[in-house]
Design an enzyme around this catalytic site. Structure first.
Site, PDB file in Angstrom:
ATOM      1  N   THR A  36       0.739  -1.327   0.045  1.00 41.06           N
ATOM      2  CA  THR A  36      -0.077   0.048   0.062  1.00 41.06           C
ATOM      3  C   THR A  36       0.799   1.157  -0.035  1.00 41.06           C
ATOM      4  OG1 THR A  36      -0.182  -0.012   2.393  1.00 41.06           O
ATOM      5  CG2 THR A  36      -1.984  -1.024   0.931  1.00 41.06           C
ATOM      6  N   GLY A  37       2.130   1.159   0.349  1.00 40.20           N
ATOM      7  CA  GLY A  37       3.295   2.317  -0.001  1.00 40.20           C
ATOM      8  C   GLY A  37       3.188   2.567  -1.278  1.00 40.20           C
ATOM      9  N   ASP A  57       9.560  -7.221   2.318  1.00 43.27           N
ATOM     10  CA  ASP A  57       8.297  -7.739   3.019  1.00 43.27           C
ATOM     11  C   ASP A  57       8.760  -7.986   4.599  1.00 43.27           C
ATOM     12  OD1 ASP A  57       6.109  -8.857   4.251  1.00 43.27           O
ATOM     13  OD2 ASP A  57       5.519 -10.026   2.614  1.00 43.27           O
ATOM     14  N   TYR A  63      16.498  -7.320   7.034  1.00 41.72           N
ATOM     15  CA  TYR A  63      17.734  -7.256   6.928  1.00 41.72           C
ATOM     16  C   TYR A  63      18.404  -6.057   6.810  1.00 41.72           C
ATOM     17  CZ  TYR A  63      22.468  -8.152   6.097  1.00 41.72           C
ATOM     18  OH  TYR A  63      24.058  -8.348   6.570  1.00 41.72           O
ATOM     19  N   TYR A 146      -7.478  -5.834  11.630  1.00 47.07           N
ATOM     20  CA  TYR A 146      -6.507  -4.797  11.845  1.00 47.07           C
ATOM     21  C   TYR A 146      -6.483  -4.541  13.379  1.00 47.07           C
ATOM     22  CZ  TYR A 146      -4.723   0.052  11.660  1.00 47.07           C
ATOM     23  OH  TYR A 146      -4.037   1.341  11.689  1.00 47.07           O
TER      24      TYR A 146
END
Ligand code: UDP
Length: 314
Positions: A36-37, A57, A63, A146
């Site tokens: 969604t970014g 993700d 990392y 959510y």
């Protein structure tokens, strides 16, 4: 200067945080899977040598090489329409993603601020909402994915604090708006503004008597920054207590965008909270923070943002 990871760094709030931390001279590593970014939100930051973007993700791993001072964990879908479309991803990022972010904080001995939400209060039975209220959430309703993920996020964060001694901060963020909200994310601000600018019907859900309290993003970012560097490990509400009905909100946006749109009424989504208003006494006391941007001022800059987006798309 600090070296900071921002998960969800290409999102609405995450991109504003990235910008603020860079402006303060810090090094920023934005992590986002772009679900969604949007890369456009951070395109202007790439020329800054203190900015790095990692497309990852965070439910699988995070990392990051080298030392870290702080983590701001903002990765998550944030619109009720998004949770309906991405229920499993919403649950995973709030639970598994939070676990990864906390693990990274522990490993790097970094402090971490996690984005919680007014949704932990559900459809609240006390008004305005104070941090000691435990909430009224339907775990199996459409918003449960959510709400419960964010409640788990808080529980996991407190456990890392008490069990591992990680320096944790929990922000309970109320409705926030401003430039870089996604045009089609389905939330009330992009919906009403884009409808008003296009002259389309403005869709008030239910009879519009439900209330929300809208905080401009720059005010929120200031509160988040203060919370991160404070010593407060208990949750803190961050939002603007100026409450209004959704019907009145539609009228305000219609007037400010000088729109001829008609206001129409549509079915109220399941479990839509009837009221929502933050009690921010604690943020005032502990952080010396309160919002400064008036609604009309914030809406005008948000309307200008969406107007330019619509123009570019045309
Ligand atoms: N809403 C509305 N019309 C829209 C989108 C939302 O009336 O086109 C209402 C929605 O039902 C809710 C409020 O506006 O009562 C805020 O919705 P939003 O999706 O922005 O977030 P929420 O505060 O519910 O998490």
């Amino acid at each position: 200067m600090a070296r900071v990871v921002i998960t969800g760094g290409a999102g609405f709030i995450g991109s504003h945080l990235s910008e603020r931390f860079l402006a303060q001279g810090h090094e920023v590593i934005a992590v986002d899977n772009l679900l969604t970014g949007d890369r456009d939100n951070i395109a202007h930051l790439f020329e800054n040598s203190r900015f790095t973007f990692l497309e990852q993700d965070i439910t699988n791993y995070i990392y990051v090489s080298g030392p870290l001072d702080a983590i701001l964990h903002f990765a998550s879908p944030a619109s009720p329409v998004d949770y309906l479309e991405l229920p499993i991803q919403t649950l995973k990022v709030g639970s598994l993603g939070t676990h990864k972010a906390l693990g990274l904080a522990k490993e790097k001995n970094a402090r971490i601020l996690v984005a919680s939400t007014s949704e932990v209060y559900g459809d609240p039975q006390i008004h305005p909402q104070t941090e000691d209220y435990w909430g009224n959430v339907n775990p199996i309703g459409p918003r449960g994915v959510y709400d419960e993920a964010k409640r788990f996020l808080e529980a996991m964060t407190m456990a890392y604090h008490t069990h591992h001694g990680v320096q944790t901060r929990i922000a309970r963020i109320f409705n926030t708006y401003g430039p870089r909200m996604r045009m089609r994310d389905g939330r009330v601000v992009p919906n009403f503004i884009c409808q008003a600018l296009r002259g389309e019907d403005m869709t008030v859900y239910g009879d519009g008597s439900q209330t929300r309290s809208f905080c401009f993003v720059s005010d929120l970012v200031e509160g988040l920054t203060r919370l991160l560097w404070s010593d407060e490990t208990q949750p803190v509400n961050l939002g603007n207590p100026a409450e209004m009905t959704i019907e009145r909100f539609a009228e305000r946006i219609k007037a400010l965008s000088k729109s001829g749109s008609k206001i129409v009424y549509r079915e109220l989504p399941v479990d839509d909270p009837k009221v929502r208003q933050p009690d921010i006494s604690k943020a005032k006391r502990v952080l010396g923070w309160e919002p400064e941007v008036e609604l009309d001022q914030g809406l005008e800059s948000t309307i200008a943002y969406f107007a330019s987006k619509l123009e570019a798309a045309a």
